[in-house]
Design an enzyme around this catalytic site. Structure first.
Site, PDB file in Angstrom:
ATOM      1  N   HIS A 173      -8.509   1.024  -3.872  1.00  0.00           N
ATOM      2  CA  HIS A 173      -9.433   0.858  -2.743  1.00  0.00           C
ATOM      3  C   HIS A 173     -10.129   2.191  -2.481  1.00  0.00           C
ATOM      4  CE1 HIS A 173      -9.693  -0.097   1.884  1.00  0.00           C
ATOM      5  NE2 HIS A 173     -10.882  -0.028   1.311  1.00  0.00           N
ATOM      6  N   ASP A 220      -4.804   3.606  -1.923  1.00  0.00           N
ATOM      7  CA  ASP A 220      -5.857   3.969  -0.973  1.00  0.00           C
ATOM      8  C   ASP A 220      -6.411   5.348  -1.270  1.00  0.00           C
ATOM      9  OD1 ASP A 220      -6.100   1.748   0.853  1.00  0.00           O
ATOM     10  OD2 ASP A 220      -4.051   2.189   1.471  1.00  0.00           O
ATOM     11  N   MET A 235     -11.559  -5.681   5.787  1.00  0.00           N
ATOM     12  CA  MET A 235     -10.692  -4.733   6.500  1.00  0.00           C
ATOM     13  C   MET A 235     -10.335  -5.309   7.865  1.00  0.00           C
ATOM     14  SD  MET A 235     -10.102  -2.214   4.488  1.00  0.00           S
ATOM     15  CE  MET A 235      -9.124  -1.293   5.698  1.00  0.00           C
ATOM     16  N   HIS A 282      -1.362  -1.491  -4.080  1.00  0.00           N
ATOM     17  CA  HIS A 282      -2.631  -1.092  -3.466  1.00  0.00           C
ATOM     18  C   HIS A 282      -2.668   0.431  -3.325  1.00  0.00           C
ATOM     19  CE1 HIS A 282      -6.185  -1.919  -0.933  1.00  0.00           C
ATOM     20  NE2 HIS A 282      -5.743  -0.961  -0.129  1.00  0.00           N
ATOM     21  N   ASP A 297      -6.595  -6.102   4.741  1.00  0.00           N
ATOM     22  CA  ASP A 297      -5.980  -4.774   4.680  1.00  0.00           C
ATOM     23  C   ASP A 297      -5.996  -4.164   6.079  1.00  0.00           C
ATOM     24  OD1 ASP A 297      -5.168  -2.213   4.040  1.00  0.00           O
ATOM     25  OD2 ASP A 297      -6.837  -1.788   2.686  1.00  0.00           O
ATOM     26  N   MET A 350     -12.282   4.346  -0.486  1.00  0.00           N
ATOM     27  CA  MET A 350     -12.922   4.624   0.803  1.00  0.00           C
ATOM     28  C   MET A 350     -13.626   5.964   0.666  1.00  0.00           C
ATOM     29  SD  MET A 350      -9.727   3.268   3.032  1.00  0.00           S
ATOM     30  CE  MET A 350      -8.652   3.417   1.617  1.00  0.00           C
ATOM     31  N   MET A 360      -9.153   8.131  -0.255  1.00  0.00           N
ATOM     32  CA  MET A 360      -9.998   8.548   0.878  1.00  0.00           C
ATOM     33  C   MET A 360     -10.550   9.943   0.607  1.00  0.00           C
ATOM     34  SD  MET A 360      -7.670   7.257   4.066  1.00  0.00           S
ATOM     35  CE  MET A 360      -6.762   5.706   3.984  1.00  0.00           C
ATOM     36  N   SER A 419       0.846  -1.200   0.000  1.00  0.00           N
ATOM     37  CA  SER A 419       0.000   0.000   0.000  1.00  0.00           C
ATOM     38  C   SER A 419       0.876   1.243   0.000  1.00  0.00           C
ATOM     39  CB  SER A 419      -0.895   0.012   1.241  1.00  0.00           C
ATOM     40  OG  SER A 419      -1.440   1.307   1.398  1.00  0.00           O
TER      41      SER A 419
END
Ligand code: DX5
Ligand code: ZN
Length: 233
Positions: free
Chosen positions: A74, A43, A144, A41, A182, A76, A45, A17
């Site tokens: 991913h 992330d 998660m 990965h 994760d 979020m 957000m 990540s």
């Protein structure tokens, strides 16, 4: 279904990540881990679904120019429908949306129509039953193992039974599903999640906060491989 119909074991891989990488030097961070993996990965957000802001499509586009690794994105975010296409256009290979945001079936259909590999994530306190109706529609389920928002948190072992439920439901239905974990994954916790049935291991701080990120990726994969090899069949 007879035991002999159990689908083949899913491929074990580490997905580093980049959240824990040095953002002023992302290209070098990616190059350092590339010999040890085929996934990265990413992330995303939005400061709303989770209390943090990270990266958006422009960073994915820069990564895409720099690497052939599979970009495991991913999301979020509260409104993935609005951003799936920009992330696909930027070069994401797969996107994962959270089941907690709702409209799950429509989001999966949208990912499919955009040609994205489709993933569905669940927070630690979201039960297996919330994921169950969608297992046959997705390529990946992300359990998660921390509450999303920040790297460097401690692994929540209460999630292990849910990982096992996802894997056994997938096996029973003959699905070769990627079961990803994760949060708080390192050489020690990976053993527990492999035993439960996970096969994709996101690791941020355990990789990029080390002097030797490649060695860390290899160490996590070796621990996972050893655990699976020793498991009774
Ligand atoms: C957490 C993110 C993770 C994070 C994991 O909200 O989804 O991908 O980078 O970081 P570590 O491996 O440090 O727990
Ligand atoms: Zn993540």
């Amino acid at each position: 279904m007879a035991l002999s119909d159990t689908p083949p074991l899913a491929h074990l891989r580490v997905a580093p990540s980049i959240l824990s990488a040095d953002f002023t030097n992302l290209g070098e961070a990616v190059e350092r881990v590339t010999p040890g993996t085929d996934w990265l990965h990413v992330d995303v957000m939005d400061g709303h679904f989770v209390p943090n802001l990270t990266i958006g499509p422009p960073v994915v586009a820069s990564l895409r120019k720099h690497t052939d690794l599979y970009l495991d994105t991913h999301l979020m975010i509260t409104d993935p429908a609005k951003y799936l296409e920009p992330f696909r256009d930027a070069g994401a290979d797969g996107c994962t949306v959270h089941v907690e945001v709702g409209e799950t079936e429509a989001l999966i259909a949208q990912m499919r129509s955009l040609g994205l590999r489709a993933g569905l994530a669940a927070n630690p306190d979201t039960p297996f039953e919330a994921l169950e109706p969608y297992l046959h529609l997705v390529d990946l389920v992300l359990c998660m193992t921390v509450f999303p928002g920040f790297g460097g948190q401690s692994f929540i072992s209460d999630v292990l039974p849910k990982i096992a439920q996802v894997r056994s439901a997938a096996d029973a239905a003959g699905l070769t599903l990627d079961v990803e974990v994760d949060g708080g994954i390192d050489e020690r916790t990976v053993v527990e999640v492999v035993r439960a049935g996970a096969n994709v291991f996101v690791a941020g701080s355990a990789v990029f906060n080390r002097d030797d990120p490649l060695g860390a990726v290899e160490g996590i994969l070796a621990a996972a491989t050893e655990e699976r090899a020793g498991a009774p069949s």
